[in-house]
Design a protein around this motif. Structure first.
Motif, short mmCIF file in Angstrom:
data_model
loop_
_atom_site.label_atom_id
_atom_site.label_comp_id
_atom_site.label_asym_id
_atom_site.label_seq_id
_atom_site.Cartn_x
_atom_site.Cartn_y
_atom_site.Cartn_z
N UNK A 246 -1.48 -29.48 19.66
CA UNK A 246 -1.06 -30.09 18.41
C UNK A 246 -1.89 -31.35 18.17
N UNK A 247 -1.87 -31.82 16.94
CA UNK A 247 -2.63 -33.03 16.61
C UNK A 247 -2.25 -34.21 17.51
N UNK A 248 -0.93 -34.47 17.73
CA UNK A 248 -0.60 -35.59 18.62
C UNK A 248 -1.16 -35.43 20.03
N UNK A 249 -1.14 -34.22 20.55
CA UNK A 249 -1.68 -33.99 21.89
C UNK A 249 -3.18 -34.26 21.93
N UNK A 250 -3.86 -33.80 20.90
CA UNK A 250 -5.31 -34.01 20.85
C UNK A 250 -5.62 -35.51 20.75
N UNK A 251 -4.79 -36.23 20.01
CA UNK A 251 -4.98 -37.69 19.89
C UNK A 251 -4.83 -38.35 21.26
N UNK A 252 -3.82 -37.93 22.02
CA UNK A 252 -3.60 -38.52 23.34
C UNK A 252 -4.76 -38.19 24.27
N UNK A 253 -5.20 -36.93 24.23
CA UNK A 253 -6.32 -36.54 25.09
C UNK A 253 -7.57 -37.34 24.79
N UNK A 254 -7.88 -37.52 23.50
CA UNK A 254 -9.13 -38.23 23.22
C UNK A 254 -8.99 -39.71 23.55
N UNK A 255 -7.78 -40.26 23.41
CA UNK A 255 -7.59 -41.66 23.84
C UNK A 255 -7.80 -41.79 25.34
N UNK A 256 -7.27 -40.84 26.10
CA UNK A 256 -7.44 -40.88 27.57
C UNK A 256 -8.92 -40.74 27.93
N UNK A 257 -9.59 -39.83 27.23
CA UNK A 257 -11.03 -39.64 27.45
C UNK A 257 -11.78 -40.94 27.24
N UNK B 25 -10.76 -43.79 27.53
CA UNK B 25 -10.45 -44.76 28.58
C UNK B 25 -11.02 -44.32 29.92
N UNK B 26 -11.76 -43.24 29.90
CA UNK B 26 -12.41 -42.76 31.11
C UNK B 26 -11.47 -42.09 32.10
N UNK B 27 -10.33 -41.62 31.61
CA UNK B 27 -9.35 -41.00 32.51
C UNK B 27 -9.51 -39.49 32.51
N UNK B 28 -9.36 -38.93 33.69
CA UNK B 28 -9.48 -37.49 33.83
C UNK B 28 -8.10 -36.88 34.01
N UNK C 61 -0.99 -46.40 26.13
CA UNK C 61 -1.52 -45.77 27.33
C UNK C 61 -1.99 -46.81 28.34
N UNK C 62 -2.56 -47.89 27.84
CA UNK C 62 -3.01 -48.96 28.74
C UNK C 62 -1.83 -49.54 29.50
N UNK C 63 -0.71 -49.67 28.80
CA UNK C 63 0.49 -50.20 29.46
C UNK C 63 0.92 -49.28 30.60
N UNK C 64 0.72 -47.99 30.43
CA UNK C 64 1.09 -47.05 31.48
C UNK C 64 0.12 -47.14 32.64
N UNK C 65 -1.17 -47.27 32.34
CA UNK C 65 -2.17 -47.12 33.40
C UNK C 65 -2.64 -48.42 34.02
#
Ligand code: ZN
Length: 139
Positions: free
Chosen positions: A21-32, A34-37, A129-133
């Motif tokens: 879904x669009x929200x999932x894709x948004x989260x994935x690209x944000x993680x990307x 941030x250099x997260x795998x 996401x930064x707050x999480x990681x």
């Protein structure tokens, strides 16, 4: 076609569409960015978390505000018809979410929910996401 079966059908459709879904894709690209795998849809885990970051032992769920009833969110509005039908679906969803989170935590996972409404603004999403990681890495 009557109303209930129509809504049942949309319910089923929403289940089918729940991947990529669009929200999932948004989260994935944000993680990307941030250099997260991460890995997607880890079917070996309870509730098949949408995104799994093995290294941090973090399981992320990207939840639709409506289907998963984001508390105090404008997108988690109440339908005006077939109220019993919908409240049944909603309570089943939220109960199941709770059970899933509990079993993942018992297995030693850190579980986080990213709500759909939090994915609409890329800057806010990155902050979330930064707050999480950040306590766990050098971000
Ligand atoms: Zn929301």
């Amino acid at each position: 076609m009557d109303r209930i079966s129509h809504e049942h059908r949309s319910w089923n459709m929403s289940k089918i569409r729940s991947r990529d879904t669009t929200p999932e894709i948004a989260v994935r690209s944000a993680l990307h960015s941030m250099g997260l795998r991460f890995r997607l849809h880890n079917i070996g885990l309870p509730g098949k978390p949408d995104i799994v970051l093995q290294r941090f032992h973090i399981a992320l769920f990207v939840h639709g505000c409506y289907w998963h009833r984001h508390p105090n969110c404008k997108y988690a509005y109440h339908p005006k018809s077939n109220i019993d039908f919908w409240s049944g679906k909603f309570s089943k969803n939220t109960k199941n979410d709770k059970v899933v989170r509990r079993s993942l935590r018992k297995m030693g996972w850190h579980v986080y929910v990213i709500w759909e409404c939090q994915t609409k603004d890329p800057d806010k999403l990155r902050l979330r996401l930064k707050r999480i990681f950040s306590p766990r890495s050098q971000l």
